[in-house]
Design a protein around this motif. Structure first.
Motif, PDB file in Angstrom:
ATOM      1  N   UNK A 168       0.824  -1.198   0.000  1.00  0.00           N
ATOM      2  CA  UNK A 168       0.000   0.000   0.000  1.00  0.00           C
ATOM      3  C   UNK A 168       0.865   1.258   0.000  1.00  0.00           C
ATOM      4  N   UNK A 204       1.595   4.772   1.423  1.00  0.00           N
ATOM      5  CA  UNK A 204       1.295   5.412   2.705  1.00  0.00           C
ATOM      6  C   UNK A 204       1.643   6.895   2.635  1.00  0.00           C
ATOM      7  N   UNK A 213      -3.123   4.808   2.020  1.00  0.00           N
ATOM      8  CA  UNK A 213      -3.287   4.664   3.466  1.00  0.00           C
ATOM      9  C   UNK A 213      -2.818   5.951   4.135  1.00  0.00           C
ATOM     10  N   UNK A 272      -1.264   7.828   7.302  1.00  0.00           N
ATOM     11  CA  UNK A 272      -0.491   7.593   8.531  1.00  0.00           C
ATOM     12  C   UNK A 272      -0.356   8.909   9.295  1.00  0.00           C
ATOM     13  N   UNK A 293      -8.370   3.880   4.964  1.00  0.00           N
ATOM     14  CA  UNK A 293      -7.714   3.099   6.015  1.00  0.00           C
ATOM     15  C   UNK A 293      -6.700   4.010   6.716  1.00  0.00           C
ATOM     16  N   UNK A 298      -3.715   4.604   9.828  1.00  0.00           N
ATOM     17  CA  UNK A 298      -2.724   4.050  10.752  1.00  0.00           C
ATOM     18  C   UNK A 298      -2.271   5.169  11.682  1.00  0.00           C
TER      19      UNK A 298
END
Lengths: 169, 169, 169, 169
Positions: free
Chosen positions: C3, C5, C36, C38, C60, C62
């Motif tokens: 993915x 990030x 993703x 972060x 998604x 993180x």
């Protein structure tokens, strides 16, 4: 709603074929349970096998890499690059709701010790009695032993139920 | 000429009186040998006792503290504040020429595992046979066992001689 | 297929309303691009706003948490617990393919510096000219400035295209 | 009685001759004041020059090394091996009673930011006005600027007096 993260730790270069088979199955069942798999992330041994198992079953995989030079497993979706060397082992266990040691080695032993030190529940998937005996001297309540991936996951369910009980009270 | 650093690891809150007595004596003999003592730095257990022994004998003491809130032993000369929690255990062993485990516990077990993983020589000062048996499965050549501080220091001399041999060749 | 990030860094407690609005929009567009998100993971400021934006758009998220006591943003899917304090800032930037600084503060400044030191591309989303001027003295090629979330994402696309070019050659 | 530790941070490979001269003098005066010198430990730039100055004047030097492969300055007495990469920068500043930035660069900028974030007092020894202007926006009370090593040490004395005042009250 935070994802449940199950950490699978185990030998890299020195994993046995039994460890690799168990790790792959653990990864599969973790994915089937809709839990996120967390490993040390490298393209080697238990980390790689568990990640491949989880991907095969459609799961999400996180890898906590030790170094900027580490080769990540192809089956890792989210690579966290720590550049902390073995100090990243503490992150592996702190980020996992349950820690599974699939096989044993020096890195894995440090993870089991750090997990128990941090009050995390740990399941040893192994037939080796010495490692269980050693760690049991220091942490009875949070240490479990299993002999198959299936038994390991049953224990994981029980531990998660207990954790969730504590949170709701 | 870099100082030789000897790391003494061991239980904090759960140290036995035997561990504390051994740690104090280790600190003394380390200082007498003009080695620097390195510990986890807190005002507790083996860390504190070893640091006090070394100070009593006029030595230099370094403490690698886990947190900005950790209370440092009064006998620590140089406090290194890591704020890494248990991840600082890896620094403890990487910075030591020889690692001595005086007693055993979960934090100490993580340090022994990380030290051996990093090819450091480790001496277990303990009469407990399980810990030696456990770690010996993963690292024969670098793992030693001793039953008294004096024997521990004799082994330390041998290990340092071997290390110095490797460097000069 | 790993993915992509995108890291969004920025003030926690001292974020301006402009920073929060930008962070939310960044999170949304990052999610829409199937990247993703972060962040530093806490339930505060830019970290929280970006995570909420990404979740609202189905993405998604993180979060790399500094401490075992840190309260994670409710919009963080995967919480990585480091217990490293501010040392976790290095993980934030090493794990991101592109680093976006949304607003500025001391923690964010450390992240921009560490990212550039590690040859990561950094976009400053700010109208403040001093921070750009300061960092530009040390890293021209990898430092970019944008004034809107949309412009930031356009730059992100260009940087990712350049990175992918390097990898295929 | 804990030793007072003064941290001198600054560029490694890109240090100017002015930075190196200043660093050497800082090391000398720090040693003369019986303070322990702490640096990033490598055999390069400001770290190396400050350590050499301190050793020439008979002082004690601590080096916080980023990696197990880092070459330590010959003038470092006590080498702390972190294997944390740039995350070790946070340890540098947390372990210092006063942080001196001798010259500026990306690593140094991260250290100044982390030091101020952790409420440490920082002295910039530089004629560059942008770095002072940048950091002053986020931390007025704890940031100082000096143009010579002598002025830097005078400020260090004042800061230490203030710290000691807080501790006795």
């Amino acid at each position: 709603m935070r994802n449940i993260i199950i950490g699978v730790m185990g030998p890299g270069e020195n994993a046995s074929s039994e460890d690799l088979k168990n790790a792959y199955e653990l990864g599969q069942i973790i994915a089937i349970n809709n839990w996120v798999l967390l490993t040390g992330g490298r393209a080697s041994g238990v980390m790689d096998a568990a990640s491949r198992g989880a991907k095969q079953a459609g799961g999400l995989t996180v890898g906590i890499l030790p170094s900027t030079n580490s080769q990540a497993s192809e089956a890792v979706d989210i690579a966290i690059v720590t550049d902390l060397g073995q100090a990243r082992n503490n992150i592996n266990v702190l980020s996992s709701d349950v820690v599974i040691a699939c096989g044993m080695g020096l890195g894995t032993a440090s993870e089991v010790a750090l997990a128990l030190k941090n009050q995390k529940s740990v399941i040893l998937l192994t037939t080796d009695s010495i490692s269980y005996q050693f760690f049991r001297s220091y942490a009875r309540d949070q240490l479990f032993q299993a002999t198959t991936p299936q038994e390991t996951i049953q224990l994981t369910h029980k531990i998660l139920a207990r954790l969730s009980l504590f949170e709701t009270i």
